[in-house]
Design an enzyme around this catalytic site. Structure first.
Site, PDB file in Angstrom:
ATOM      1  CB  ALA A 179      -1.091  -0.242   1.438  1.00  0.00           C
ATOM      2  CB  CYS A 181      13.326  -2.494  13.999  1.00  0.00           C
ATOM      3  SG  CYS A 181      12.607  -3.023  14.469  1.00  0.00           S
ATOM      4  CG  ASN A 200      13.240 -10.256   8.613  1.00  0.00           C
ATOM      5  OD1 ASN A 200      13.159  -9.981   7.775  1.00  0.00           O
ATOM      6  ND2 ASN A 200      12.770  -9.195   9.435  1.00  0.00           N
ATOM      7  NE  ARG A 203      16.540 -11.217  -4.150  1.00  0.00           N
ATOM      8  CZ  ARG A 203      16.670 -11.252  -3.072  1.00  0.00           C
ATOM      9  NH1 ARG A 203      15.642 -11.925  -2.183  1.00  0.00           N
ATOM     10  NH2 ARG A 203      17.520 -10.743  -2.102  1.00  0.00           N
TER      11      ARG A 203
END
Lengths: 469, 469
Positions: free
Chosen positions: B39, B48, B319, B76
C-alpha cells in the site's frame, strides 16, 4: 587435652583458583583452619589481567587483585602466607613440606622449612610457561609473563626508558596480548612464531583475520623459530634474538610459547595424570590421592564435546574448579560438569573468539566434521559503527554443532557464548538457526550473524541429503 | 491455448516479512509468478530502523531498505507493486480485490480496482499503531511511527525548523526510541505514559534503570493519560497536549501507545484468530483458510516458554515467518518452531534486553515463579569502560529458567541471547551456572554477569530445598 583437633585445609597456590578454593571452604565450614601457601608476593589475581598492567591500561598491580591479602586474613579468617613455597606432598603422612630459607612464618601454626599437616589438601599450582632449552634465556631482560611479580619487573624495565625494541616469541593469546601491551607502551615490536599462522586455537580463515590485524601493528615473522638470545659483549648492550639465522636486535625478549601443567608436586606424590602432565580429577575435583584435591590450570577437565577429559587451561574454569574443590574438601557438596573450551582474545582492534572444536581438532577426534563460514555485520548495515563479523561453525555432516569461531571489530566476544550454550545443549545447526535472538539496529542485523551462519550451514546439510532447506 | 497456466503467488504487504516471503517463494520455485501488493511507497524495510532515520543517524530513507524496489523486479523477477492497496480477500474464488482509484497498474496482469487471482496467498500486513479515540489526533502535526512514508513527513517537519517542543505519548520501545531520536534532532521532549513505569515488557527493577536514564534526557510524566490534542485557534499555532488536565505546549505530537495486528482482511475472510486479533497459523504458516498463509507481525506464534501461541510482534520472527510462508506457499518444505520473546532496545545510553517471561507474566501463566537479581560488571572491574550490568532471572522455585532481563551501558544486548538459547534448551538455573562462557578482561569479568546471576539463583534454590549450594 579435651579440645577436639581442629581440621585443617591447606591450599597450595594463591592464584584465583586457590583463593576461590580457600573462600569456598571457609563458607562451607566456618570452623575450619584454612592455610594458603603462595610462592609469590601476590594472591587472588588472574593471569589474564597481566598484559593490561604491562601496557599501562591498568595503573597498579594491586588493581588486578580481586581482594587485598589483608581481606583474606582479616575478613575471611584465611591464613594466607605469601612467599611460601611448598617443596613436597606426603599423602601418607598428610603433610606438605615447606621450603626452608624463606622469610619467617607469619602464623604460629607452622614454621618454614618444616612440615605442615593437613586434613585435606587443594593443589592449585596452575601452569608454568614453557622455556625452550636454548642459550641466553637466563638474561634478566628475557621474560615470561606468568606471574605478577615478574610483570612488575618488566614494567619497571619499560619505565626506565631503555626499551625501544622488543621481540615477542609466540603468537598465541599471551604472545599477542603482550605484543599489544608493548606497542601500547611505545615499544617497537617483532613477533616471532614457529607455526605458519597466529592463534593456533582457531582455524585458518579466522586466524588469517587476526594475522592481518597483527601485521598492522608489529613485524610478524611466521614459520620462524627462535634459536638463541645473544647478549652481546657488554651486559648493558642490546640483546640479539637469533631467528632462522637472522639477528633481530632487542632491548627485551618475551617468551610466550605456551604453558604446561605445573603438576610436579602432584605427580611426584603419585597422582594420576594425562600424558601432558595435567592431573585427573573427578567431578568433586578429587585426585587419585586420598584427601588431595586439585583445581585450576593444573587439571584435566571433562570436555563436553570430546566426551573425555582434556587440558584446556582457561580462567573461568580455574575459578569454578577452585570453588568446587574448596567446597568438597571442606565437607560440602558441589560438582563441576565440564568445559567446551570457550575463549576470547582482544588482538589490537579485533575480537577473536572460539568455542568447542576447530575443524582439524574435530577431524583428529574421528568426527566427520565440516565447517561453514559466513560474514555478516555486527549491527544493522545502515547503523553507524556496523562492521564485518566472520562466523565459522564446525559441525558434523549430519548437523551436530561441534564448535564455532568469530572475529570482528565488535560483537564477537559475547556472541561466542550463544555457541557455547548451544554446545552445552547438544544443538544441531538447525536448532541454532531456530533461536529467537535479540535484534535492534544498534546491536545486530535482523538476522544475527550467528543465525545467518547457522542458516547457511543448515542449507548445506539439506544439499548433502538432497532435502529442501 | 497450449501453455499450462502459470501458478501465481500473491503477497499482501511489502514489508520485511512480505519481501522475505516473495524472495523465498522465488528461490523455491523459479517458475512461479510472484506479485507483491504494498500500500505504501517503500518495500523491504523494517520498522526498527525508522527512529534512527528520524533522528538523523541514518541520512536517507533508502538506507533502510534491504534492497531497492528495482532489485526485486529486475534481479529476482518479483512483480512488486507499490501504492497498491488490497481491500478484500475472497478465499473461495482465490482472489484479492485491489482498491480502485490508485495509480495505474505497472504490470499488465492486473488493473487496479479489479480482482487479482492467486493460487497461494501470503498475508503480511503487519501491525497498525493504536490511535486512541480522542479529539485532535487528525492534526497533520500528530504522528504515529509505523511507516517510512509517514517518517519522511515527520523528518521534513523537523527539518523545517518549526519544531522546538514535542510530546511523545507512550514509553514503550517505540516511544522511547522516538523520544531519543527527537532529542538527537535538537527537540525538547515530554514523554507521557499512562502506566506507572516505562517499558511495560520488563520487570520493575530493570524498568527503573531505564526510567532513570530517560529522565536524564526528557521530561517524563508517568501515570499520566493524554486526554486530547488541542490545535488552538490558528492552524499554524502551537498544539497543546492535554494530560490529566494540564496543558503541555508542543509543535509535534507522536502517538506510540502500542500496536494491534492489522488482520482485518484475514478476519473478514474468516481466518481463525486469537482474541487480540492475531491470526492463528501452523508451523508452515498456513492460516485456517485454504491456500492462505500469514507471516510477520500479524500472526500468533508458538511461545516456547508459555507452551501456547502468543502475539509477540518482533522483527526477527517476522522475517523468519515470511521466509517459511513463502517457501511453503511455493511448494517447498520449511517450518517455524516458535519464539521466546527476545527483544533489546537502546534507551539513550542504556541497553535494555529481555527474553522469555517477566515475573508477573510467569505468575499470570500459573507458574510458581520467583526472580533473582544480581548486579555485576560488563568487563573486568579494573579494565577501562567497565560498567554495572543488572541481570534479572525469572525461574520456577524448582529452578527452571523462565526468562531474563538485563540493563547496562554495554553488554546487555547480546548477553540476553545466552538466556534466550538457554530457554530454547529448557535449562535450569543450575545448567546456566555451569556454562563455559568466554572471558577476557576487556569483555567480561571472570564470572560473566549471566553466570553470577545464575549462581546466585542456584544458591537460592538450595536454600529453598535445604540442600548445599
Amino acid at each position: 587435652m579435651m579440645g577436639a583437633r581442629v581440621a585443617r585445609l591447606v591450599v597450595i597456590g594463591g592464584g584465583a583458583a586457590g583463593m576461590s578454593a580457600a573462600s569456598a571452604a571457609r563458607r562451607t565450614d566456618p570452623g575450619l583452619d584454612v592455610v594458603v601457601c603462595e610462592a609469590g608476593g601476590f594472591a587472588a589475581y588472574g593471569m589474564c589481567g597481566i598484559p593490561y598492567y604491562l601496557g599501562g591500561t591498568v595503573p597498579e598491580p594491586e588493581n588486578l587483585l580481586a581482594y587485598p591479602p589483608s581481606a583474606f586474613r582479616e575478613k575471611r579468617g584465611i591464613d594466607l602466607r605469601l612467599h611460601t613455597r611448598v617443596t613436597g606432598i606426603d599423602p601418607a603422612a598428610r603433610q606438605v613440606r615447606l621450603a626452608a630459607g624463606t622469610p619467617a612464618a607469619r602464623a604460629p601454626s607452622a614454621t618454614r622449612g618444616e612440615p605442615l599437616a593437613y586434613d585435606a589438601l587443594v593443589v592449585s599450582t596452575g601452569a608454568d610457561p614453557v622455556r625452550p632449552p636454548m642459550p641466553g634465556l637466563d638474561d634478566r631482560r628475557v621474560f615470561t609473563i606468568r606471574s605478577l611479580d615478574e610483570a612488575i619487573g618488566l614494567r619497571r624495565l619499560l619505565a626506565s626508558g631503555t626499551v625501544r625494541r622488543a621481540v615477542v616469541v609466540g603468537a598465541g593469546y599471551v604472545g599477542l596480548e603482550t605484543a599489544e601491551a608493548l606497542v601500547c607502551a611505545g615499544v617497537d615490536v617483532d613477533v616471532v612464531e614457529a607455526l605458519p599462522g597466529v592463534l593456533g586455537t582457531v582455524d585458518e580463515p579466522v586466524a588469517a583475520l587476526a594475522q592481518a590485524e597483527v601485521e598492522r601493528h608489529v613485524r610478524l615473522r611466521l614459520g620462524a623459530r627462535l634459536e638463541a638470545v645473544d647478549r652481546g659483549s657488554t651486559p648493558a648492550g642490546c640483546l640479539t634474538a637469533v631467528v632462522e639465522g637472522e639477528e633481530i636486535p632487542a632491548d627485551l625478549v618475551v617468551i610466550a610459547v605456551g604453558v604446561r601443567p605445573a603438576t610436579d608436586l602432584l605427580i611426584q606424590a603419585g597422582a594420576r595424570h594425562l600424558p601432558d602432565g595435567s592431573v585427573v580429577v573427578d567431578a568433586g575435583m578429587r585426585t587419585s590421592l586420598p584427601d588431595v584435591f586439585a583445581a585450576g590450570d593444573a587439571v584435566a577437565l571433562p570436555h563436553l564435546v570430546l566426551g573425555r577429559p582434556a587440558w584446556v587451561p582457561l580462567g573461568p574454569a580455574a575459578n569454578k574448579t577452585g570453588r568446587v574443590a574448596g567446597t568438597v574438601a571442606a565437607g560440602g557438596t558441589a560438582s563441576f560438569r565440564g568445559v567446551v573450551g570457550t575463549a576470547v582474545v582482544k588482538v589490537f582492534g579485533l575480537e577473536v573468539a572460539r568455542t568447542g572444536l576447530g575443524l582439524a581438532e574435530a577431524q583428529a577426534a574421528g568426527l566427520d566434521a565440516v565447517a561453514t563460514d559466513e560474514v555478516s555485520r555486527s549491527r544493522a548495515k545502515y547503523y553507524p559503527g556496523s562492521s564485518p563479523l566472520h562466523v565459522r561453525l564446525v559441525h558434523t555432516r549430519e548437523g551436530r554443532l561441534l564448535g564455532g569461531q568469530l572475529a570482528g571489530r565488535e560483537g564477537a566476544a559475547k556472541r561466542v557464548d550463544v555457541l557455547a550454550t548451544a554446545l552445552h545443549a547438544g544443538f544441531t545447526v538447525e536448532d541454532l538457526a531456530a533461536l529467537d535472538l535479540s535484534y535492534a539496529p544498534p546491536f545486530a542485523p535482523v538476522y544475527d550473524p550467528v543465525l545467518a551462519a547457522a542458516i547457511k550451514a543448515a542449507r548445506g546439510l539439506a544439499a548433502f541429503t538432497g532435502g529442501s532447506p
